[in-house]
Motif scaffolding. Structure first.
Motif, PDB file in Angstrom:
ATOM      1  N   ARG A  96     -11.737   0.381 -31.240  1.00  0.00           N
ATOM      2  CA  ARG A  96     -11.633   1.021 -32.563  1.00  0.00           C
ATOM      3  C   ARG A  96     -11.391   2.517 -32.424  1.00  0.00           C
ATOM      4  O   ARG A  96     -10.625   3.102 -33.185  1.00  0.00           O
ATOM      5  CB  ARG A  96     -12.892   0.756 -33.384  1.00  0.00           C
ATOM      6  N   ASN A  97     -12.009   3.130 -31.449  1.00  0.00           N
ATOM      7  CA  ASN A  97     -11.787   4.562 -31.223  1.00  0.00           C
ATOM      8  C   ASN A  97     -10.318   4.850 -30.947  1.00  0.00           C
ATOM      9  O   ASN A  97      -9.763   5.832 -31.427  1.00  0.00           O
ATOM     10  CB  ASN A  97     -12.630   5.068 -30.055  1.00  0.00           C
ATOM     11  N   LEU A 101      -7.682   2.836 -31.784  1.00  0.00           N
ATOM     12  CA  LEU A 101      -6.814   2.450 -32.895  1.00  0.00           C
ATOM     13  C   LEU A 101      -6.973   3.366 -34.103  1.00  0.00           C
ATOM     14  O   LEU A 101      -6.000   3.695 -34.777  1.00  0.00           O
ATOM     15  CB  LEU A 101      -7.118   1.005 -33.322  1.00  0.00           C
ATOM     16  N   HIS A 102      -8.221   3.793 -34.381  1.00  0.00           N
ATOM     17  CA  HIS A 102      -8.470   4.460 -35.666  1.00  0.00           C
ATOM     18  C   HIS A 102      -9.055   5.859 -35.584  1.00  0.00           C
ATOM     19  O   HIS A 102      -9.075   6.570 -36.564  1.00  0.00           O
ATOM     20  CB  HIS A 102      -9.396   3.592 -36.531  1.00  0.00           C
ATOM     21  N   HIS A 103      -9.592   6.246 -34.439  1.00  0.00           N
ATOM     22  CA  HIS A 103     -10.274   7.543 -34.394  1.00  0.00           C
ATOM     23  C   HIS A 103      -9.680   8.526 -33.377  1.00  0.00           C
ATOM     24  O   HIS A 103     -10.358   9.460 -32.950  1.00  0.00           O
ATOM     25  CB  HIS A 103     -11.773   7.341 -34.126  1.00  0.00           C
ATOM     26  N   SER A 132      -5.660   9.746 -27.677  1.00  0.00           N
ATOM     27  CA  SER A 132      -4.392   9.769 -28.410  1.00  0.00           C
ATOM     28  C   SER A 132      -3.296  10.510 -27.650  1.00  0.00           C
ATOM     29  O   SER A 132      -2.120  10.176 -27.763  1.00  0.00           O
ATOM     30  CB  SER A 132      -4.590  10.388 -29.789  1.00  0.00           C
ATOM     31  N   ARG A 190       3.635   3.865 -29.965  1.00  0.00           N
ATOM     32  CA  ARG A 190       2.848   3.431 -31.108  1.00  0.00           C
ATOM     33  C   ARG A 190       3.787   2.795 -32.112  1.00  0.00           C
ATOM     34  O   ARG A 190       4.760   3.418 -32.550  1.00  0.00           O
ATOM     35  CB  ARG A 190       2.170   4.661 -31.712  1.00  0.00           C
ATOM     36  N   PHE A 226       3.597   1.257 -35.584  1.00  0.00           N
ATOM     37  CA  PHE A 226       2.684   1.051 -36.706  1.00  0.00           C
ATOM     38  C   PHE A 226       3.322   1.552 -37.991  1.00  0.00           C
ATOM     39  O   PHE A 226       3.707   2.710 -38.080  1.00  0.00           O
ATOM     40  CB  PHE A 226       1.381   1.812 -36.447  1.00  0.00           C
ATOM     41  N   GLU A 269       2.357   1.511 -42.135  1.00  0.00           N
ATOM     42  CA  GLU A 269       1.256   1.228 -43.061  1.00  0.00           C
ATOM     43  C   GLU A 269       1.478  -0.076 -43.829  1.00  0.00           C
ATOM     44  O   GLU A 269       0.570  -0.879 -43.998  1.00  0.00           O
ATOM     45  CB  GLU A 269       1.136   2.407 -44.040  1.00  0.00           C
ATOM     46  N   ALA A 307       0.686  -3.232 -41.359  1.00  0.00           N
ATOM     47  CA  ALA A 307      -0.286  -2.823 -40.344  1.00  0.00           C
ATOM     48  C   ALA A 307      -0.627  -3.956 -39.383  1.00  0.00           C
ATOM     49  O   ALA A 307      -0.873  -3.735 -38.205  1.00  0.00           O
ATOM     50  CB  ALA A 307      -1.553  -2.317 -41.014  1.00  0.00           C
ATOM     51  N   PHE A 343      -3.266  -3.919 -33.622  1.00  0.00           N
ATOM     52  CA  PHE A 343      -4.098  -3.406 -34.722  1.00  0.00           C
ATOM     53  C   PHE A 343      -4.886  -4.515 -35.419  1.00  0.00           C
ATOM     54  O   PHE A 343      -5.999  -4.310 -35.854  1.00  0.00           O
ATOM     55  CB  PHE A 343      -3.239  -2.637 -35.732  1.00  0.00           C
ATOM     56  N   GLU A 374      -7.196  -7.671 -36.258  1.00  0.00           N
ATOM     57  CA  GLU A 374      -8.479  -7.997 -35.633  1.00  0.00           C
ATOM     58  C   GLU A 374      -8.785  -9.484 -35.670  1.00  0.00           C
ATOM     59  O   GLU A 374      -9.868  -9.908 -35.259  1.00  0.00           O
ATOM     60  CB  GLU A 374      -9.603  -7.213 -36.331  1.00  0.00           C
TER      61      GLU A 374
END
Ligand code: M7G
Length: 344
Positions: free
Chosen positions: A157-158, A160-162, A166, A172, A174, A176, A179, A206, A208
């Motif tokens: 999760r870190n 993918l989203h945080h 990076s 990447r 992706f 929106e 997704a 992405f 789950e």
């Protein structure tokens, strides 16, 4: 805290595993009274990147140039002969090291390490498991559900989203509006990021809803095909075309350590660390896609999957041990005698 300051505080307890072939050793200890696992791996030799020369109108790769400062024999600082015999000579040497271009070892730390981590790195006996769809439903799936609900996937999760790691993401994909088809590619924690012979990337999706191979169904085929083609299209360019599309071994693990769908991308030359690329653990993505043509609507849920599992894995104690015993028995395979070597 930084890796350096943590490693300084490491209090050694015992060696978990050591492998002279891969030159990897794993140590168990404590940092601030919490369990820590340190894995050390000697790095491979460096040499210049490949040079392409035009010959007969074709670009011929000239591999392994040894002209740069730290390449091959250039870095020998001391050399001491051990012995020689006829036309054979052998000795030990000291090579010049350099943090940027010729580091000595790669160090991984897991801290605080859970019991699951410690058991995974500990040396253990391995067994061949034939997991039928029934065994999957009754023993394996409940375990997977538990493994998904924990802290254990925080690192995914870190990424993918945080924004974790990076600056290391090489690709990447992706949007929106779509997704669930997105994924990204970044260097795996197993790779030193330097030596292309050992190139090891991981693609993380992405969505789950796919926990493992078992959740793949025919409807996922176009998505898998498109990821496979994107990986082969994009990765060579990221590394200056020193690696070709057909020099990537692209596979998934069963059982994986983390139940969030991800794909391993490794230089075909690299035999893999531990058993990571061997039969009984790795399944080529091409074969996964192909098999989806034959497995019916339920996909890999319908299949008996044979793989290798260590005794320390939770699933062994949660029932797979008994499954193996029952199966050998029902196939009429004789039990080994209790005393194998009787030297009395
Ligand atoms: P796996 O098949 O679930 O497990 O693959 P295993 O190969 O470890 O048995 C997970 C992959 O993700 C492995 O190749 C790991 O080295 C890699 N990996 C694990 N973590 C915790 C990280 C991380 O934090 N960052 C990166 N870049 N890779 C990781």
């Amino acid at each position: 805290p930084h890796l350096g300051s943590l490693i300084k505080k490491f209090m050694f307890h015992r060696i978990l595993d050591s492998n002279p072939q891969t030159k990897v050793i794993s140590l168990l200890g404590k940092i601030d009274s919490q369990d820590a696992i340190v894995t050390l791996e000697k790095t491979h030799f460096t040499y210049d990147t490949n040079v392409f020369r035009a010959e007969n109108g074709r670009n011929t790769p000239v591999l392994h140039n040894c002209e740069a400062e730290f390449s091959c024999l250039k870095s020998i600082e001391e050399l001491k002969e051990v012995a020689s015999n006829d036309i054979y000579y052998w000795g030990m040497s000291l090579l010049r090291q350099d943090m940027g271009q010729n580091p000595t070892a790669k160090i991984n730390l897991i801290w605080p390490a859970t019991a699951v981590h410690i058991r995974k790195y500990d040396s253990q006996r391995l067994h061949v498991i034939r997991e039928t769809p029934d065994i999957y439903s009754s023993i394996v799936e409940p375990y997977i559900v538990e493994m998904c609900s924990q802290q254990r996937l925080q690192w995914v999760r870190n990424i993918l989203h945080h924004g974790a790691e990076s600056d290391r993401v090489v690709y990447r994909d992706f949007v929106e509006s779509n997704a669930k088809d997105g994924f990204l590619i970044l260097p795996d924690m197993k790779w030193d990021g330097v030596n292309l012979d050992a190139l090891y990337l991981v693609a993380i999706v992405f969505r789950e809803d796919i926990r493992s191979l078992r959740d793949l169904r025919p409807e996922h085929k176009p998505w898998l095909v498109s990821m496979l083609n994107k990986i082969r299209s994009v990765v060579p360019g990221c590394y200056n075309f020193t690696i070709q599309p057909d020099e990537l071994r692209i596979f998934i693990h069963y059982q994986p350590s983390y139940y969030h769908f991800h794909i391993h991308i490794v230089n075909v030359k690299h035999p893999g660390i531990g058993a990571g690329a061997s039969a009984g653990k790795a399944v080529l993505l091409e074969d996964v896609i192909e098999q989806l043509n034959f497995l019916g609507q339920a996909g890999f849920r319908n299949k008996t999957i044979t793989y290798i599992l260590g005794e320390n894995h939770d699933l062994w104690g949660r029932g797979l041990k008994d499954v193996v015993e029952r199966e050998l028995d029902s196939s009429g395979i004789p039990k080994s005698p209790t005393v194998v070597n009787d030297f009395h």
